[in-house]
Design an enzyme around this catalytic site. Structure first.
Site, mmCIF file in Angstrom:
data_model
loop_
_atom_site.group_PDB
_atom_site.id
_atom_site.type_symbol
_atom_site.label_atom_id
_atom_site.label_comp_id
_atom_site.label_asym_id
_atom_site.label_seq_id
_atom_site.Cartn_x
_atom_site.Cartn_y
_atom_site.Cartn_z
ATOM 1 C CE LYS A 30 -3.702 -2.005 2.562
ATOM 2 N NZ LYS A 30 -2.785 -3.410 2.218
ATOM 3 C CB THR A 78 6.377 -9.674 -1.891
ATOM 4 O OG1 THR A 78 6.577 -9.902 -3.677
ATOM 5 C CG2 THR A 78 6.086 -8.630 -1.919
ATOM 6 C CE LYS A 102 7.179 -21.412 -2.394
ATOM 7 N NZ LYS A 102 7.949 -20.182 -1.143
ATOM 8 C CD GLU A 129 20.826 -21.754 -1.225
ATOM 9 O OE1 GLU A 129 21.251 -21.668 -1.509
ATOM 10 O OE2 GLU A 129 19.624 -21.860 -1.171
ATOM 11 C CB ALA A 134 14.072 -21.071 4.637
ATOM 12 C CG LEU A 136 17.932 -25.256 5.432
ATOM 13 C CD1 LEU A 136 16.774 -26.888 5.268
ATOM 14 C CD2 LEU A 136 19.254 -25.787 6.783
ATOM 15 C CD GLU A 190 1.491 -19.980 3.702
ATOM 16 O OE1 GLU A 190 0.552 -19.028 3.878
ATOM 17 O OE2 GLU A 190 3.035 -20.428 3.877
ATOM 18 C CG ASP A 201 5.031 -24.242 -0.699
ATOM 19 O OD1 ASP A 201 5.588 -23.187 -1.165
ATOM 20 O OD2 ASP A 201 5.472 -24.509 0.754
ATOM 21 C CE LYS A 205 9.509 -24.595 -0.510
ATOM 22 N NZ LYS A 205 9.315 -24.972 1.126
ATOM 23 N N GLY A 334 10.848 -19.846 8.073
ATOM 24 C CA GLY A 334 10.619 -18.824 9.554
ATOM 25 C C GLY A 334 11.612 -17.847 9.220
HETATM 26 N N1 LIG Z 1 8.152 -17.381 6.284
HETATM 27 C C1 LIG Z 1 8.777 -17.902 5.802
HETATM 28 O O1 LIG Z 1 8.853 -18.911 6.361
HETATM 29 C C2 LIG Z 1 9.231 -17.939 4.664
HETATM 30 C C3 LIG Z 1 10.206 -19.567 4.369
HETATM 31 C C4 LIG Z 1 10.799 -19.032 2.926
HETATM 32 C C5 LIG Z 1 10.602 -18.650 1.671
HETATM 33 N N2 LIG Z 1 9.584 -17.832 2.297
HETATM 34 C C6 LIG Z 1 8.969 -16.989 0.612
HETATM 35 O O2 LIG Z 1 9.317 -15.448 1.111
HETATM 36 C C7 LIG Z 1 8.137 -14.475 1.150
HETATM 37 C C8 LIG Z 1 8.037 -13.577 1.957
HETATM 38 O O3 LIG Z 1 7.081 -14.746 2.530
HETATM 39 P P1 LIG Z 1 6.433 -13.949 4.387
HETATM 40 O O4 LIG Z 1 6.089 -15.344 5.473
HETATM 41 O O5 LIG Z 1 7.520 -12.729 4.922
HETATM 42 O O6 LIG Z 1 5.476 -13.291 3.430
HETATM 43 P P2 LIG Z 1 4.035 -12.225 3.947
HETATM 44 O O7 LIG Z 1 4.051 -11.639 5.494
HETATM 45 O O8 LIG Z 1 2.854 -12.354 3.522
HETATM 46 O O9 LIG Z 1 5.051 -10.321 3.640
HETATM 47 C C9 LIG Z 1 4.914 -10.167 2.220
HETATM 48 C C10 LIG Z 1 5.573 -8.620 1.971
HETATM 49 O O10 LIG Z 1 5.222 -8.416 1.089
HETATM 50 C C11 LIG Z 1 4.143 -7.286 0.794
HETATM 51 N N3 LIG Z 1 3.584 -7.862 -0.301
HETATM 52 C C12 LIG Z 1 2.385 -8.905 -0.461
HETATM 53 N N4 LIG Z 1 2.166 -7.988 -1.813
HETATM 54 C C13 LIG Z 1 3.097 -7.091 -2.765
HETATM 55 C C14 LIG Z 1 2.649 -6.223 -3.668
HETATM 56 N N5 LIG Z 1 2.261 -6.420 -4.225
HETATM 57 N N6 LIG Z 1 4.080 -5.153 -3.827
HETATM 58 C C15 LIG Z 1 4.443 -5.072 -2.873
HETATM 59 N N7 LIG Z 1 5.058 -5.323 -1.201
HETATM 60 C C16 LIG Z 1 3.953 -7.031 -1.636
HETATM 61 C C17 LIG Z 1 3.691 -7.216 1.903
HETATM 62 O O11 LIG Z 1 3.651 -6.021 2.282
HETATM 63 P P3 LIG Z 1 2.217 -5.275 3.524
HETATM 64 O O12 LIG Z 1 2.556 -5.694 4.396
HETATM 65 O O13 LIG Z 1 2.399 -3.769 3.065
HETATM 66 O O14 LIG Z 1 1.265 -5.715 2.264
HETATM 67 C C18 LIG Z 1 4.112 -7.720 2.869
HETATM 68 O O15 LIG Z 1 4.942 -7.322 3.645
HETATM 69 C C19 LIG Z 1 7.574 -15.198 0.016
HETATM 70 O O16 LIG Z 1 7.546 -15.583 -1.181
HETATM 71 C C20 LIG Z 1 7.952 -16.801 0.661
HETATM 72 O O17 LIG Z 1 6.826 -17.473 -0.146
HETATM 73 C C21 LIG Z 1 8.849 -17.131 3.313
#
Ligand SMILES: NC(=O)c1ccc[n+]([C@@H]2O[C@H](COP(=O)([O-])OP(=O)(O)OC[C@H]3O[C@@H](n4cnc5c(N)ncnc54)[C@H](OP(=O)(O)O)[C@@H]3O)[C@@H](O)[C@H]2O)c1
Length: 357
Positions: A30, A78, A102, A129, A134, A136, A190, A201, A205, A334
């Site tokens: 936003k 994101t 991904k 990576e 994550a 690893l 989720e 998911d 991967k 995480g």
């Molecule tokens: N968390 C994990 O354990 C983990 C592990 C491996 C990989 N990942 C990958 O890492 C990424 C982030 O994961 P997360 O858990 O941190 O997700 P999350 O908590 O949903 O955070 C996503 C972030 O992206 C922003 N966002 C979403 N859509 C957007 C857009 N169109 N333009 C600009 N900003 C946008 C959101 O902003 P707002 O807050 O402003 O909405 C938020 O800050 C994902 O691709 C996920 O698959 C996560």
């Protein structure tokens, strides 16, 4: 979390290694904040909240990509397919991309190839990576094996911390649906547990790893066994959670059948390559492989049957690692470990660009 980690290390990186990292913009869904000389990263939250203006991705990129700075990098944290769809243009224009998202690497092959062509044409680096496991070292391990001429016969593992947890806990004493409900309440799934249970998911991967091995796989080529019961794929989360107990008996039957054979159930992703010699030679026709994702029965002493609750584990079988496979294991999700993986990629990028770390 990534920005907090960066804040904690930026002075050290500047003083010790002369790496001057400037956060010139932060974009959320936003709002965004832009700064000409860089945002004081230790105060990024305050800056973002107090000086934020409405988000505009084009304006953001225009601001970040300026000729008078030596390098620009977009760090996409994101899960957005729209943002991932822009990587090719950014890389082609010479901007580096670091991401745990991904969506780009598991998009269709046409985009995947365009992405890598753009990267080459733009002379840019693309690091991802953290998309698998994550923090690893999974993608890098695979790349190192392949680039040093090893022949990879299979890569398999537990690629979802959520599904690892569910099957580590599930012993028949508690209904499977209760375990899913409890895991959801603890924040292990989720918000919609179907996003984990569908296996998509994990399939993404596998696609990322398969392509890293040189296999020309599309998401549709992965044989995925979804754990979302037929008929519950759509509808509200509440409705899904309310109807899931009707399928407990079927899951219990599978567990009992496995146990009768002295086995345990685990949700495993497997990639097998049928002509390993071709993974080595650039320019040769792509090798073919088979990718499957689903519930399997494993021996109780199998490495995948003995991991910590939410761990990921990946086993590489190769010509060099044949009698005793190479195993990477540990927390694969995480915020802290994921941000650490992204940060490590950023430092790798700095090293590629000449920093002496
Ligand atoms: N968390 C994990 O354990 C983990 C592990 C491996 C990989 N990942 C990958 O890492 C990424 C982030 O994961 P997360 O858990 O941190 O997700 P999350 O908590 O949903 O955070 C996503 C972030 O992206 C922003 N966002 C979403 N859509 C957007 C857009 N169109 N333009 C600009 N900003 C946008 C959101 O902003 P707002 O807050 O402003 O909405 C938020 O800050 C994902 O691709 C996920 O698959 C996560």
């Amino acid at each position: 979390v990534f920005l907090d980690q960066l804040a904690s290390q930026s002075a050290r990186l500047r003083e010790q290694f002369k790496i001057d990292l400037r956060v010139r913009g932060i974009l959320g869904s936003k709002r965004m904040v832009l700064a000409e000389t860089g945002i004081a990263v230790e105060h990024w939250r305050r800056e973002y909240e107090q000086r934020g203006v409405p988000a505009n991705l084009d304006r953001f990129i225009e601001h970040v990509h300026v000729d008078y700075l030596p390098h620009s990098v977009v760090i996409d944290c994101t899960a957005s397919a729209d943002i991932a769809g822009r990587y090719a243009a950014w890389l082609g224009a010479g901007m580096h991309v670091v991401t745990p998202n991904k969506k780009a690497n598991s998009a269709d092959l046409v985009y995947y190839r365009a992405l890598h062509e753009a990267r080459r044409a733009g002379g840019a680096h693309y690091l991802y990576e953290a998309t698998v496991g994550a923090g690893l070292p999974v993608v890098h391990t695979l790349r190192d094996l392949r680039e040093t001429g090893d022949e990879i016969t299979s890569v398999e593992g537990i690629f979802s911390g959520t599904l690892a947890y569910l099957f580590n806990i599930y012993d028949g004493r508690t209904a499977f649906s209760d375990i899913v409900r409890d895991a959801r309440q603890r924040g292990y799934t989720e918000p919609d547990p179907r996003d984990d249970l569908s296996g998509m998911d994990v399939a993404r991967k596998l696609i990322i790893l398969g392509r890293e091995m040189g296999l020309e796989l599309e998401l549709a080529d992965v044989k995925v066994e979804s754990l979302v019961p037929t008929g519950l794929e759509t509808g509200s989360i509440e409705d899904f959670m309310a109807r899931l107990p009707r399928h407990d008996a079927a899951m219990r039957e599978r567990l009992d059948a496995a146990r009768a054979r002295g086995k345990v159930l685990r949700y495993v992703g497997r990639l097998t390559c049928d002509d390993t010699s071709r993974t080595r030679s650039a320019g040769a026709r792509a090798p073919s492989g088979v990718a499957t994702v689903g519930l399997v029965e494993l021996d109780t002493r199998h490495p995948f049957a003995n991991i910590a609750l939410t761990d990921n584990v990946v086993r590489f079988a190769t010509r060099r690692y044949c009698d005793n496979p190479l195993i990477v294991q540990g927390p694969g999700a995480g915020p802290e470990v994921t941000a650490g993986g992204v940060f490590a990629d950023l430092l790798r990028l700095a090293a590629y660009l000449g920093a002496r770390l």
